[in-house]
Design a protein around this motif. Structure first.
Motif, PDB file in Angstrom:
ATOM      1  N   ALA A 133       0.809  -1.217   0.000  1.00  0.00           N
ATOM      2  CA  ALA A 133       0.000   0.000   0.000  1.00  0.00           C
ATOM      3  C   ALA A 133       0.843   1.268   0.000  1.00  0.00           C
ATOM      4  O   ALA A 133       0.399   2.310  -0.504  1.00  0.00           O
ATOM      5  CB  ALA A 133      -0.939  -0.008   1.215  1.00  0.00           C
ATOM      6  N   LEU A 134       2.044   1.193   0.536  1.00  0.00           N
ATOM      7  CA  LEU A 134       2.908   2.372   0.590  1.00  0.00           C
ATOM      8  C   LEU A 134       3.268   2.883  -0.801  1.00  0.00           C
ATOM      9  O   LEU A 134       3.586   4.063  -0.975  1.00  0.00           O
ATOM     10  CB  LEU A 134       4.197   2.047   1.350  1.00  0.00           C
ATOM     11  N   TYR A 135       3.204   2.012  -1.804  1.00  0.00           N
ATOM     12  CA  TYR A 135       3.649   2.361  -3.149  1.00  0.00           C
ATOM     13  C   TYR A 135       2.484   2.669  -4.098  1.00  0.00           C
ATOM     14  O   TYR A 135       2.706   2.860  -5.290  1.00  0.00           O
ATOM     15  CB  TYR A 135       4.518   1.228  -3.715  1.00  0.00           C
ATOM     16  N   ILE A 136       1.281   2.720  -3.566  1.00  0.00           N
ATOM     17  CA  ILE A 136       0.137   3.077  -4.408  1.00  0.00           C
ATOM     18  C   ILE A 136       0.071   4.598  -4.469  1.00  0.00           C
ATOM     19  O   ILE A 136      -0.619   5.256  -3.693  1.00  0.00           O
ATOM     20  CB  ILE A 136      -1.156   2.437  -3.873  1.00  0.00           C
ATOM     21  N   GLN A 137       0.854   5.132  -5.390  1.00  0.00           N
ATOM     22  CA  GLN A 137       1.028   6.570  -5.568  1.00  0.00           C
ATOM     23  C   GLN A 137       0.835   6.900  -7.048  1.00  0.00           C
ATOM     24  O   GLN A 137       1.809   7.016  -7.801  1.00  0.00           O
ATOM     25  CB  GLN A 137       2.427   6.992  -5.128  1.00  0.00           C
ATOM     26  N   PRO A 138      -0.398   7.052  -7.497  1.00  0.00           N
ATOM     27  CA  PRO A 138      -0.647   7.273  -8.928  1.00  0.00           C
ATOM     28  C   PRO A 138       0.103   8.464  -9.514  1.00  0.00           C
ATOM     29  O   PRO A 138       0.545   8.408 -10.673  1.00  0.00           O
ATOM     30  CB  PRO A 138      -2.166   7.480  -8.993  1.00  0.00           C
ATOM     31  N   ASP A 139       0.285   9.538  -8.742  1.00  0.00           N
ATOM     32  CA  ASP A 139       0.977  10.718  -9.267  1.00  0.00           C
ATOM     33  C   ASP A 139       2.490  10.520  -9.345  1.00  0.00           C
ATOM     34  O   ASP A 139       3.191  11.357  -9.920  1.00  0.00           O
ATOM     35  CB  ASP A 139       0.663  11.942  -8.404  1.00  0.00           C
ATOM     36  N   ASN A 140       2.948   9.429  -8.766  1.00  0.00           N
ATOM     37  CA  ASN A 140       4.384   9.140  -8.747  1.00  0.00           C
ATOM     38  C   ASN A 140       4.619   7.717  -9.250  1.00  0.00           C
ATOM     39  O   ASN A 140       5.522   7.026  -8.792  1.00  0.00           O
ATOM     40  CB  ASN A 140       4.906   9.303  -7.311  1.00  0.00           C
ATOM     41  N   GLU A 141       3.777   7.296 -10.210  1.00  0.00           N
ATOM     42  CA  GLU A 141       3.698   5.879 -10.576  1.00  0.00           C
ATOM     43  C   GLU A 141       5.023   5.268 -11.019  1.00  0.00           C
ATOM     44  O   GLU A 141       5.425   4.218 -10.476  1.00  0.00           O
ATOM     45  CB  GLU A 141       2.633   5.681 -11.657  1.00  0.00           C
ATOM     46  N   PRO A 142       5.758   5.831 -11.979  1.00  0.00           N
ATOM     47  CA  PRO A 142       7.001   5.159 -12.411  1.00  0.00           C
ATOM     48  C   PRO A 142       8.006   4.988 -11.273  1.00  0.00           C
ATOM     49  O   PRO A 142       8.589   3.907 -11.114  1.00  0.00           O
ATOM     50  CB  PRO A 142       7.544   6.097 -13.493  1.00  0.00           C
ATOM     51  N   GLN A 143       8.187   6.054 -10.489  1.00  0.00           N
ATOM     52  CA  GLN A 143       9.139   5.975  -9.386  1.00  0.00           C
ATOM     53  C   GLN A 143       8.673   4.993  -8.318  1.00  0.00           C
ATOM     54  O   GLN A 143       9.474   4.263  -7.727  1.00  0.00           O
ATOM     55  CB  GLN A 143       9.351   7.359  -8.770  1.00  0.00           C
ATOM     56  N   ALA A 144       7.354   4.967  -8.059  1.00  0.00           N
ATOM     57  CA  ALA A 144       6.815   4.059  -7.041  1.00  0.00           C
ATOM     58  C   ALA A 144       7.034   2.601  -7.434  1.00  0.00           C
ATOM     59  O   ALA A 144       7.379   1.763  -6.593  1.00  0.00           O
ATOM     60  CB  ALA A 144       5.331   4.341  -6.824  1.00  0.00           C
ATOM     61  N   ILE A 145       6.857   2.290  -8.708  1.00  0.00           N
ATOM     62  CA  ILE A 145       7.080   0.920  -9.178  1.00  0.00           C
ATOM     63  C   ILE A 145       8.549   0.543  -9.010  1.00  0.00           C
ATOM     64  O   ILE A 145       8.875  -0.553  -8.534  1.00  0.00           O
ATOM     65  CB  ILE A 145       6.652   0.772 -10.651  1.00  0.00           C
ATOM     66  N   ARG A 146       9.442   1.459  -9.380  1.00  0.00           N
ATOM     67  CA  ARG A 146      10.871   1.180  -9.241  1.00  0.00           C
ATOM     68  C   ARG A 146      11.259   0.983  -7.774  1.00  0.00           C
ATOM     69  O   ARG A 146      12.030   0.082  -7.430  1.00  0.00           O
ATOM     70  CB  ARG A 146      11.683   2.323  -9.843  1.00  0.00           C
ATOM     71  N   GLN A 147      10.730   1.835  -6.909  1.00  0.00           N
ATOM     72  CA  GLN A 147      11.054   1.731  -5.487  1.00  0.00           C
ATOM     73  C   GLN A 147      10.536   0.428  -4.895  1.00  0.00           C
ATOM     74  O   GLN A 147      11.207  -0.201  -4.061  1.00  0.00           O
ATOM     75  CB  GLN A 147      10.489   2.935  -4.743  1.00  0.00           C
ATOM     76  N   PHE A 148       9.337   0.007  -5.315  1.00  0.00           N
ATOM     77  CA  PHE A 148       8.789  -1.260  -4.832  1.00  0.00           C
ATOM     78  C   PHE A 148       9.655  -2.414  -5.304  1.00  0.00           C
ATOM     79  O   PHE A 148       9.965  -3.334  -4.531  1.00  0.00           O
ATOM     80  CB  PHE A 148       7.359  -1.433  -5.322  1.00  0.00           C
ATOM     81  N   ARG A 149      10.091  -2.391  -6.560  1.00  0.00           N
ATOM     82  CA  ARG A 149      10.965  -3.433  -7.072  1.00  0.00           C
ATOM     83  C   ARG A 149      12.267  -3.497  -6.265  1.00  0.00           C
ATOM     84  O   ARG A 149      12.748  -4.592  -5.926  1.00  0.00           O
ATOM     85  CB  ARG A 149      11.264  -3.186  -8.548  1.00  0.00           C
ATOM     86  N   GLN A 150      12.826  -2.351  -5.976  1.00  0.00           N
ATOM     87  CA  GLN A 150      14.066  -2.300  -5.186  1.00  0.00           C
ATOM     88  C   GLN A 150      13.859  -2.852  -3.785  1.00  0.00           C
ATOM     89  O   GLN A 150      14.716  -3.559  -3.242  1.00  0.00           O
ATOM     90  CB  GLN A 150      14.574  -0.872  -5.120  1.00  0.00           C
ATOM     91  N   SER A 151      12.685  -2.590  -3.198  1.00  0.00           N
ATOM     92  CA  SER A 151      12.398  -3.096  -1.845  1.00  0.00           C
ATOM     93  C   SER A 151      12.313  -4.614  -1.852  1.00  0.00           C
ATOM     94  O   SER A 151      12.683  -5.272  -0.872  1.00  0.00           O
ATOM     95  CB  SER A 151      11.099  -2.483  -1.301  1.00  0.00           C
ATOM     96  N   LEU A 152      11.828  -5.192  -2.963  1.00  0.00           N
ATOM     97  CA  LEU A 152      11.731  -6.640  -3.060  1.00  0.00           C
ATOM     98  C   LEU A 152      13.120  -7.260  -3.224  1.00  0.00           C
ATOM     99  O   LEU A 152      13.385  -8.358  -2.720  1.00  0.00           O
ATOM    100  CB  LEU A 152      10.837  -7.029  -4.244  1.00  0.00           C
ATOM    101  N   GLN A 153      13.976  -6.579  -3.950  1.00  0.00           N
ATOM    102  CA  GLN A 153      15.326  -7.106  -4.168  1.00  0.00           C
ATOM    103  C   GLN A 153      16.150  -7.108  -2.876  1.00  0.00           C
ATOM    104  O   GLN A 153      17.045  -7.939  -2.708  1.00  0.00           O
ATOM    105  CB  GLN A 153      16.034  -6.265  -5.235  1.00  0.00           C
ATOM    106  N   SER A 154      15.830  -6.186  -1.972  1.00  0.00           N
ATOM    107  CA  SER A 154      16.604  -6.089  -0.743  1.00  0.00           C
ATOM    108  C   SER A 154      16.008  -6.904   0.401  1.00  0.00           C
ATOM    109  O   SER A 154      16.568  -6.946   1.492  1.00  0.00           O
ATOM    110  CB  SER A 154      16.696  -4.617  -0.300  1.00  0.00           C
ATOM    111  N   SER A 155      14.886  -7.533   0.169  1.00  0.00           N
ATOM    112  CA  SER A 155      14.233  -8.313   1.245  1.00  0.00           C
ATOM    113  C   SER A 155      14.409  -9.804   1.045  1.00  0.00           C
ATOM    114  O   SER A 155      14.791 -10.261  -0.032  1.00  0.00           O
ATOM    115  CB  SER A 155      12.742  -7.969   1.306  1.00  0.00           C
TER     116      SER A 155
END
Length: 203
Positions: A181-203
């Motif tokens: 839910a932290l990454y559901i940011q429609p106005d920041n969609e491309p960056q939010a997707i990238r940040q979510f992907r990075q969070s998965l890689q580090s977990s």
């Protein structure tokens, strides 16, 4: 097939935020005719429950939210090697139970099936038909509602007669929906997707 028309002014559909127009005592064959009639209008959603038909228009905000949720789930599935099949907003209906609707997003897991394993609904306005009752009649195993910036999760019990609200997804047991839910940011969609992907890689 009976001739069905919708006598609803276009201004009514466009000027009100996601209006819900209920129609009662609608036979199943009329519902199917209406599906054909509005099939080329993707911003309309038809929900049918035992004779009651609800017509709702979808706002741009609704579309943005459902799309970013789907993108985030694709990102998660790719990172975790989960075979996720998109069913989108296709119409799912079952005459035997008098149920039918178009989810905002829906998915099958592992392989394509007649009905999706997961349906996602974005809720911006309250009221209307009980969609869980529709999903129960269709036998959808899991439903997520996005409302007020958080998810409400429902899983169909083994008898198929009711939904429970478990603490985590049965289909995605390792997915933290609060984190998603932290990454559901429609106005920041491309960056939010990238940040979510990075969070998965580090977990």
């Amino acid at each position: 097939m009976p001739k069905i028309t919708l006598d609803i002014p276009q201004t009514t559909l466009e000027q009100v935020l996601e209006p819900r127009i209920p129609l009662h005592n609608i036979p199943w064959d009329h519902y199917e005719s209406l599906l054909t009639l509005v099939g080329n209008r993707p911003r309309l959603r038809l929900t049918y429950l035992a004779g009651t038909l609800e017509i709702m228009t979808i706002s741009p905000e609704h579309e943005m939210l459902k799309t970013i949720i789907a993108r985030l789930l694709y990102t998660y599935a790719d990172a975790r090697d989960i075979d996720l099949f998109s069913c989108g907003s296709a119409t799912f209906k079952k005459a035997a139970t008098d149920r039918g609707l178009e989810p905002d997003e829906s998915f099958c897991i592992g392989q394509r099936k007649e009905f999706p394993d997961l349906a996602i609904e974005v809720v911006l306005t309250s009221g209307g038909i009980d969609k869980l009752a529709v999903y129960q009649g269709l036998g959808i195993p899991e439903v997520w509602f996005w409302q007020d910036n958080h998810f409400r999760l429902y899983c169909l019990d083994p008898t198929g007669t009711a939904y429970n609200a478990p603490p985590h997804s049965i289909l995605f047991p390792e997915l933290d929906l609060n984190h998603l839910a932290l990454y559901i940011q429609p106005d920041n969609e491309p960056q939010a997707i990238r940040q979510f992907r990075q969070s998965l890689q580090s977990s």
